[in-house]
Design an enzyme around this catalytic site. Sequence first.
Site, PDB file in Angstrom:
ATOM      1  CG  HIS A 440      -1.766   1.201   1.323  1.00  0.00           C
ATOM      2  ND1 HIS A 440      -1.408   2.268   2.119  1.00  0.00           N
ATOM      3  CD2 HIS A 440      -2.902   1.554   0.699  1.00  0.00           C
ATOM      4  CE1 HIS A 440      -2.318   3.210   1.978  1.00  0.00           C
ATOM      5  NE2 HIS A 440      -3.239   2.804   1.134  1.00  0.00           N
ATOM      6  N   GLY A 721      40.785   3.275 -23.630  1.00  0.00           N
ATOM      7  CA  GLY A 721      40.627   3.652 -22.226  1.00  0.00           C
ATOM      8  C   GLY A 721      41.500   4.872 -21.991  1.00  0.00           C
ATOM      9  CB  CYS A 771      34.660   3.269 -22.902  1.00  0.00           C
ATOM     10  SG  CYS A 771      36.046   2.184 -22.514  1.00  0.00           S
TER      11      CYS A 771
HETATM   12  C1  PEP Z   1      40.094   3.715 -18.959  1.00  0.00           C
HETATM   13  O1  PEP Z   1      41.178   3.325 -18.550  1.00  0.00           O
HETATM   14  O2  PEP Z   1      39.929   4.782 -19.589  1.00  0.00           O
HETATM   15  C2  PEP Z   1      38.901   2.925 -18.700  1.00  0.00           C
HETATM   16  C3  PEP Z   1      37.751   3.224 -19.270  1.00  0.00           C
HETATM   17  O3  PEP Z   1      39.000   1.904 -17.820  1.00  0.00           O
HETATM   18  P1  PEP Z   1      39.129   2.105 -16.244  1.00  0.00           P
HETATM   19  O4  PEP Z   1      38.803   3.505 -15.944  1.00  0.00           O
HETATM   20  O5  PEP Z   1      38.173   1.151 -15.652  1.00  0.00           O
HETATM   21  O6  PEP Z   1      40.539   1.738 -15.973  1.00  0.00           O
END
Ligand code: PEP
Length: 819
Positions: A440, A721, A771
């Site tokens: 509820h 990365g 990324c």
């Molecule tokens: C990076 O190194 O840019 C990455 C995306 O991996 P992490 O930040 O997990 O090392």
Amino acid sequence: MERLARGGASATFPAVSTKAALKSAYVAPLEDVGAADIGFVGGKNASLGEMISVLAKAGVPVPQGFAITVPAYRAFLKANGLEERIQAALGDMKHARVPVAETGLNIRRMIEAGKWPDDVAAAVREACAALKARAGGRADVAVRSSATAEDLPDASFAGQQDSFLNVSGDDAVLDAARKCFASLFTDRAISYRDQKGFDHTKVALSAGVQLMVRAANGGSGVMFSIDTETGFDRVVLINAVWGLGENVVRGLVDPDEYVVYKPLLDEEQLVPIIEKRLGAKAIKMIYARTSDESRTRNVPTSKVEQSSFVLSDAEILKLARWAKAIEVHYGRAMDMEWARDGETGELWIVQARPETVQSQRRRGLFKTYSLKEKGRKVLTGLAVGDAIVSGMVRIVRSTSEIESFPEGAILVAENTDPDWVPIMKRASAIVTDHGGRTSHAAIVSREMGLPAVVGTRTATHVLHDDQEITVSCGEGSDGFVYDGIANFEVKDIDLGSVPETRTKVMLNMANPAAALQWWQLPADGIGLARMEFIINNVIKVHPMALVRFDSLQDQKVREQIAELTRGYDDKSEYFVELLARGIAKIAASQHPRPVVVRMSDFKTNEYANLLGGRQFEPHEENPMLGFRGASRYYSPRYRDGFALECRAIKRVREKMGFTNVIVMIPFCRTPQEADRVLETMAQHGLERHTNGLEVYVMCELPSNVVLAEQFARRFDGFSIGSNDLTQLVLGVDRDSEVLAEHFDERHEAVTRTIRTVIDAAHTVGTRIALCGQAPSDYPEFAEFLVEAGIDAISVSPDSFLSVKRTVAEAEAKYKKKRA
Ligand code: PEP
Ligand code: MG
């Protein structure tokens, strides 16, 4: 009974009408009545009949039954001369000032003493026999009142008219139905009709006789064909408790919770259950053993019941398939109740109505809340809604405290029921000890747009009046209470204005609990799901401590792990199952778009902090440059842990069906190391290009750039990365505060390196994305990536829209330049 053709299927409930000529029948099978038959069988039977006929078409079982109709009620009154006698009694009440209580009792006694006319009794007995025959000899039924006066708002309210559960045999059915008739004249009902000026003789009562689902020794619950918090329309959410279902809505128990991904349900062999949360289920409702079997009571559950899931995977899938069929049939999101018969083990749908909160929300407009600074976490429960609110605690134990409840305070209670709504209206947030997402408190909070954290177990003990707290539902499906007034940010997101881009813009996702929150974003998938975050968020135990549980030296750690993995014969299975579900939830949020899951990349100092980790992690002076990423996977020190990671991925792709999952290898120092990792993966059942499996590699070491062609030959794609790459190109420890000012991804040394590897990848025809954090933070970096020709950029969800805009602008600018 033949039924008239339905009107055209509409988005709402189509009305079914029985033949007018048959509306004089004393009994009517429920499946033969519909929404248009309120005058014939009362409101409750009419809607039940409607549902039964609709769901039967969708192949969903609903307990069968029949109505003892309004003509039967009228015939009963007539045969006993009751019409006049009731009129007389009501007249006395009005003119001779006989009290309501006396009048009500008098009328009820008259009805209960009435004799059934032979033809009506015969019709009822015949219907009972037919029902019994259809039910394979079973005869226990529920007999419920169904009044025709639907314009009395509480005419069919529980308690207003009676219902009788567990009724067995023709005589008992007739008896119960007569009691139902009598309950049309409860004191409350009489006063109410008088007050509203309704003619007592115009209101009639039908009784519904329906096969019992013997859930008291089975289970029951609620389900939705949509996620109640995020509105994500591709999942079914199921709640389950032992015994009768009443406790779920009243919020007296913390139910099990299951989430199933609908689009993959069509393939028979798949098990797309993306969440299974064990509820405490401390009590269950059963029938009280009194002469009046309709009464129920709550009893404590056993330890075994508490630690087991109410539903098996097969049952979860079955219910989810029904939910999907029901939704398709009604053409809208639905809210349903189900029950499992404890004797036959059969599942039934007992109620289905439209979902009203999420399905009414405007799509494409949402607010996001993010916490900046917060106090100590004092409670955890289930998040209802997605807002964050700070305020002052007021603990409320009963509705009598409504007057003194300060406007805008945070309501803290054990649980709530409909009488609490006036208090809830004055609250700015709600925190309860008990209850699940369909309690509820949760339902009302959602309707009022208040954040609520339900099922915290101890809120009324841990918090105190006038304490300042922050209630946070902005962090995914878990809700938290923090001490003090937190600092948080609210952003409005309007998806109507998102431009299209050629460069893919994807999401970095870490916490499965928050993944569904972002389903509306028009992303091109997930570019980075860091597995170590999932392990940290949901598993909390070092994989090697599970594989080598018997050799654990620390007694306390052993006990903690034993507690966490209770119910798992094989400790490794705990890791694989939780990891698989965590990944699946993330994968579901963007399915069928690609979801890149990166295998674990903990550093030794971070892994050591997982439960049981210390024994398995070497001490290193430079963990950033140490035993991390690819080097762990084939090392005897971690190989068995990596095997579990591979098993989880295999399960997500092959058993759950999320073939959109792509694997990524982090921190891979050399092509030779890549070969060893790929070989190890194959040994664990993850062979590249088998079942469409793609494997990417992070490009985050200078060696990855220098030998890009060699890496490209071994993998299906790169993801840069930039965090590690910057650290290693500039020689700046990314974690060092002292060096922070020297850490800059925009430095020419870094951008040139990135440009080089993008070109190298494209020369050999390999996809390349990025990324790292930089494009989420710096628009000029996102622009640079577009100009350098990157294929995809993966960013944190809260910066998605701004990055998308930057990318669109950059694409327009460089297209012009190139033209
Ligand atoms: C990076 O190194 O840019 C990455 C995306 O991996 P992490 O930040 O997990 O090392
Ligand atoms: Mg990295």
